[in-house]
Design a protein around this motif. Structure first.
Motif, PDB file in Angstrom:
ATOM      1  N   MET A   1       0.773  -0.967   0.037  1.00 48.41           N
ATOM      2  CA  MET A   1      -0.090   0.126  -0.169  1.00 48.41           C
ATOM      3  C   MET A   1       0.895   1.265   0.021  1.00 48.41           C
ATOM      4  SD  MET A   1      -2.642   1.436   2.826  1.00 48.41           S
ATOM      5  CE  MET A   1      -1.394   0.910   4.181  1.00 48.41           C
ATOM      6  N   ASP A   2       1.537   1.470   0.825  1.00 44.95           N
ATOM      7  CA  ASP A   2       2.469   2.523   0.998  1.00 44.95           C
ATOM      8  C   ASP A   2       3.348   2.953  -0.233  1.00 44.95           C
ATOM      9  OD1 ASP A   2       1.535   2.410   3.681  1.00 44.95           O
ATOM     10  OD2 ASP A   2       3.578   2.814   4.588  1.00 44.95           O
ATOM     11  N   THR A   3       4.069   1.828  -0.531  1.00 45.96           N
ATOM     12  CA  THR A   3       4.900   1.906  -1.910  1.00 45.96           C
ATOM     13  C   THR A   3       3.868   2.468  -3.113  1.00 45.96           C
ATOM     14  OG1 THR A   3       5.914   0.054  -0.948  1.00 45.96           O
ATOM     15  CG2 THR A   3       6.940   0.937  -2.961  1.00 45.96           C
ATOM     16  N   SER A   4       2.711   1.670  -3.333  1.00 41.89           N
ATOM     17  CA  SER A   4       1.803   1.741  -4.329  1.00 41.89           C
ATOM     18  C   SER A   4       1.306   3.512  -4.113  1.00 41.89           C
ATOM     19  CB  SER A   4       0.648   1.174  -4.230  1.00 41.89           C
ATOM     20  OG  SER A   4       0.895  -0.231  -4.614  1.00 41.89           O
ATOM     21  N   ALA A   5       1.110   4.020  -3.026  1.00 44.16           N
ATOM     22  CA  ALA A   5       0.660   5.522  -3.028  1.00 44.16           C
ATOM     23  C   ALA A   5       1.846   6.230  -3.445  1.00 44.16           C
ATOM     24  CB  ALA A   5       0.309   5.843  -1.395  1.00 44.16           C
TER      25      ALA A   5
END
Ligand code: MEV
Length: 312
Positions: A131-135
């Motif tokens: 999630m964090d990396t995708s954002a």
């Protein structure tokens, strides 16, 4: 001498942290605070001008390994306090991957960077969702395992979990972040929740409930229904508190912001770090956060993801 720069934004989680690690839905928005780095060929490994073996910086060493680079100079600059729950390590991984790939003449678009940056995060933390990396890589707003309009941006599978990531096309809303000033490491907090969930069926039910709250919240976000979204954020904070990842400082800021907000909650791994409030009265929320010992910032969303080149 070859050289390249890149930057990537931090993020906050609107709903769904921790539960997303087990493939439940989540929504995160990128913010106008960035991590920047410049890399250049060098006769030795330098971090910010000082020789370093990166043993304390596993995200960085993982990116270098993935690209077969040993000797390089890395210069970093960040608007994101580390351990603040605002995705500094994901932004670092995304920016460094993009800069190194650009320097080496490799493709460095979001689809080229996401896998490498998530591997670096996962390798450093030993646990966690993309999630964090995708954002940070995509920018704007992303939804994980929520109904998508069209094809997902990417799908990532690991350890039996699957994450379909899509653009949430979030409307403009004002959020205030309140930083407790307490640095918290994501890996150990995620590991603690995992142990609780694996041993206790009540904790597993709470994780499922966070998933349901998040699905409803993703729908409210898209419809720009702030009242509903705020209520669901506050409900999510209570569920996260039951999982044991809040704390007195976070609760104090969340309670203080409630009076002037649609809703408020911790954001990210918890245990310190930051909270967020959805509000039409950002100045009032900032004032109360300050009065209760936190550091407020009004954040803007709708920002670009990872990109090569210098950014201010
Ligand atoms: C941290 O920003 C979000 C967590 O859900 C961890 C993860 O998704 O990897 C706590």
């Amino acid at each position: 001498m070859r050289s390249a720069s890149a930057s990537a934004p931090g993020k906050f989680v609107v709903l769904g942290e921790h539960a997303v690690v087990y493939g439940k839905p989540a929504v995160a928005l990128a913010i106008d605070r960035r991590f920047r780095c410049t890399v250049s060929e060098s006769s030795r490994l330098l971090l910010n001008g000082v020789p370093d073996d990166l043993s304390l910086h596993p995200h960085m060493s993982n990116i270098l390994k993935a690209n077969g680079v040993g000797k390089i100079s890395i210069v970093t600059e960040s608007d994101l306090p580390s351990g603040s729950g605002l995705g500094s390590s994901a932004a670092l991984s995304a920016a460094l991957s993009c800069a190194v790939r650009t320097m080496l003449g490799k493709p460095a678009d979001e689809k080229d960077v996401i896998g490498e940056a998530y591997d670096a995060e996962f390798g450093a933390q030993g646990i966690g969702s993309p999630m964090d990396t995708s954002a940070s890589v995509h920018g704007g707003g992303i939804g994980v395992n929520i109904p998508c309009d069209g094809e997902p941006l990417w799908t990532i599978e690991r350890n039996g979990n699957r994450w379909d990531v899509c653009d949430v096309h979030a409307p403009e809303m004002t959020f205030v972040v309140g930083y407790t000033g307490i640095k918290a490491l994501t890996g150990p907090l995620v590991e603690r929740v995992r142990r609780y969930k694996d041993r206790n069926s009540f904790a597993k039910d709470i994780v499922d409930e966070i998933g349901s709250v998040t699905l409803e919240g993703a729908d409210a976000l898209r419809r720009n229904d702030r009242v509903k979204l705020g209520k669901l954020m506050t409900a999510d904070h209570k569920l996260l508190s039951i999982l044991g990842v809040s704390g007195p400082e976070l609760n104090r800021l969340v309670d203080a912001a409630a009076e002037y907000s649609y809703g408020a909650k911790l954001t990210g791994a918890g245990g310190g770090g930051s909270m967020i409030a959805l509000t039409d009265r950002p100045e009032k929320v900032c004032e109360t956060i300050r009065l209760h010992g936190g550091t407020p910032m009004i954040v803007n969303t709708g920002v670009p993801g990872v990109k090569a080149g210098k950014t201010s």
